[in-house]
Design an enzyme around this catalytic site. Structure first.
Site, PDB file in Angstrom:
ATOM      1  N   GLU A  98      49.258  35.168  45.447  1.00  0.00           N
ATOM      2  CA  GLU A  98      47.858  34.829  45.186  1.00  0.00           C
ATOM      3  C   GLU A  98      47.680  33.321  45.053  1.00  0.00           C
ATOM      4  O   GLU A  98      48.655  32.582  44.878  1.00  0.00           O
ATOM      5  CB  GLU A  98      47.384  35.514  43.912  1.00  0.00           C
ATOM      6  CG  GLU A  98      48.181  35.106  42.690  1.00  0.00           C
ATOM      7  CD  GLU A  98      47.349  35.054  41.423  1.00  0.00           C
ATOM      8  OE1 GLU A  98      46.251  34.483  41.455  1.00  0.00           O
ATOM      9  OE2 GLU A  98      47.819  35.573  40.405  1.00  0.00           O
TER      10      GLU A  98
ATOM     11  N   LYS B   5      48.279  39.755  31.252  1.00  0.00           N
ATOM     12  CA  LYS B   5      48.284  38.560  30.404  1.00  0.00           C
ATOM     13  C   LYS B   5      47.957  38.927  28.956  1.00  0.00           C
ATOM     14  O   LYS B   5      47.031  39.687  28.699  1.00  0.00           O
ATOM     15  CB  LYS B   5      47.276  37.551  30.945  1.00  0.00           C
ATOM     16  CG  LYS B   5      47.788  36.887  32.221  1.00  0.00           C
ATOM     17  CD  LYS B   5      46.905  35.758  32.660  1.00  0.00           C
ATOM     18  CE  LYS B   5      45.721  36.257  33.423  1.00  0.00           C
ATOM     19  NZ  LYS B   5      45.989  36.568  34.821  1.00  0.00           N
TER      20      LYS B   5
HETATM   21  N1  PSU Z   1      48.465  35.266  36.760  1.00  0.00           N
HETATM   22  C1  PSU Z   1      48.777  34.058  36.221  1.00  0.00           C
HETATM   23  N2  PSU Z   1      47.760  33.135  36.131  1.00  0.00           N
HETATM   24  C2  PSU Z   1      46.499  33.411  36.617  1.00  0.00           C
HETATM   25  C3  PSU Z   1      46.195  34.681  37.176  1.00  0.00           C
HETATM   26  C4  PSU Z   1      47.233  35.571  37.217  1.00  0.00           C
HETATM   27  O1  PSU Z   1      49.927  33.812  35.832  1.00  0.00           O
HETATM   28  O2  PSU Z   1      45.645  32.537  36.555  1.00  0.00           O
HETATM   29  C5  PSU Z   1      44.806  34.997  37.742  1.00  0.00           C
HETATM   30  C6  PSU Z   1      44.946  36.120  38.761  1.00  0.00           C
HETATM   31  O3  PSU Z   1      44.417  35.629  39.978  1.00  0.00           O
HETATM   32  C7  PSU Z   1      44.128  37.265  38.222  1.00  0.00           C
HETATM   33  C8  PSU Z   1      43.059  36.509  37.506  1.00  0.00           C
HETATM   34  O4  PSU Z   1      43.636  38.110  39.230  1.00  0.00           O
HETATM   35  O5  PSU Z   1      43.809  35.469  36.836  1.00  0.00           O
HETATM   36  C9  PSU Z   1      42.305  37.410  36.559  1.00  0.00           C
HETATM   37  O6  PSU Z   1      41.029  36.882  36.370  1.00  0.00           O
HETATM   38  P1  PSU Z   1      39.866  37.774  35.720  1.00  0.00           P
HETATM   39  O7  PSU Z   1      40.356  38.066  34.333  1.00  0.00           O
HETATM   40  O8  PSU Z   1      38.649  36.873  35.735  1.00  0.00           O
HETATM   41  O9  PSU Z   1      39.715  38.986  36.567  1.00  0.00           O
END
Ligand code: PSU
Ligand code: MN
Length: 315
Positions: free
Chosen positions: A33, A167
């Site tokens: 990603e 996370k």
């Molecule tokens: N993993 C990491 N750092 C990130 C992300 C994932 O170590 O920044 C990103 C991914 O792209 C994931 C996004 O899909 O954060 C999630 O964002 P949200 O909570 O707005 O869906």
């Protein structure tokens, strides 16, 4: 690798020469990603990490395919200069499933979340994808309704996603409950406990445990044979030497969540805000751990891609 004869219609992605060659040869490819580069890590660590992760995948014998959207064009496989553009740029949008078609039609530059990367990976016939941690159910979701589109994508799109769990800025019990409701298998690699991204322990038992790459690849295949839609989530605990203790993280997360709510930070801005606050509050320890787990996941994903390419799954 999942092989699917692509009928791209109006959105044919541009493949980098190395990814194109690997696809033609049926060689292993790992999708990556790009939101973690543009919104997840600070410059220059984001660029260094993106390059290091790609190198690790090559060293294992697979081809990395970082996915993004440049001027409305889907790109599968980026060159070093493209990665640098994403790493330095502040004006890149964070694209999830809901934003993809609009980004293409409006000619936008965008990085891809886990959800969007899964969509494009599947389109490109790439069966394995490495990230840091997926998005999930945010703390306070009963009021904010903030649940990452990553969860529903896992229920929909048949890609094996390698993460270090969800996370720990999230509500992990609610995230696991939601994945179960959506029918997404959560396979914890070689541990009885679901990992909490920066730490190995979350206090939550592993929904399912696997001990070998072979089992992961067989699960991928059996799920395809069963006709089960959607992907599987691999939770690969951060190595012991790199983890930050859960108590250090928890107090940083609690104050970050309070600050976000006081400042009215929400929606797409929330995850990047929380990650940055936790980094500052832990004196950079969370950043070092984040980099380490990204590398650890890339290595495992490459090994899965290699085994899958030996005996491709027709999706
Ligand atoms: N993993 C990491 N750092 C990130 C992300 C994932 O170590 O920044 C990103 C991914 O792209 C994931 C996004 O899909 O954060 C999630 O964002 P949200 O909570 O707005 O869906
Ligand atoms: Mn969200």
């Amino acid at each position: 690798m999942t092989v699917r004869q692509p009928a791209f219609g109006s959105i044919a992605p541009v493949f980098s020469p190395s990814v194109d060659a690997a696809r033609q040869a049926g060689a292993p490819v790992v999708a990556l990603e790009s939101t973690v580069i543009s919104h997840g890590l600070p410059f220059p660590r984001n660029l260094e990490t993106a390059l290091a992760v790609e190198d690790l995948i090559r060293a294992e014998g697979a081809t990395p395919a970082t996915i993004a959207c440049f001027a409305g064009q889907l790109r599968v496989g980026l060159e070093a200069g493209d990665l640098e553009f994403l790493a330095r740029s502040r004006g890149v949008s964070k694209l999830s499933r809901s934003d993809l078609a609009h980004a293409i039609v409006s000619g936008a530059n965008g990085s891809m979340t886990v959800a969007a990367t899964m969509v494009v990976a599947r389109l490109a016939g790439i069966g394995v994808f490495a990230t840091g941690g997926i998005g999930g159910v945010h703390r306070g979701a009963p009021e904010s309704f903030d649940v990452s589109a990553d969860l529903r994508e896992l229920a929909t799109t048949s890609v094996t996603v390698v993460s270090a769990g969800a996370k720990a800025i999230l509500d992990l019990p609610k995230t696991l409950e939601t994945l179960e409701s959506l029918g997404v298998p959560v396979l914890v690699f070689q541990s009885d406990e679901f990992p909490a991204f920066w730490s190995r322990k979350s206090g939550l038992p592993s929904p399912l445990r696997v001990d070998s790459i072979e089992e992961i690849v067989r699960m991928h295949r059996v799920r395809a044979d069963l006709g089960l839609a959607g992907g599987q989530l691999i939770a690969n605990p951060i190595p012991v030497a790199d983890e930050v203790s859960a108590s250090v993280i928890e107090s940083a997360v609690e104050s970050a969540v309070k600050d976000a709510s006081a400042l009215g930070i929400r929606s797409k801005a929330l995850t990047p805000f929380l990650l940055e606050r936790v980094r500052v509050a832990t004196d950079g320890k969370s950043l070092a751990a984040n980099v380490a787990l990204l590398k650890n996941n890339a290595r495992l994903a490459a090994r899965i891609a290699i085994r899958l390419a030996e005996n491709p799954v027709i999706d």
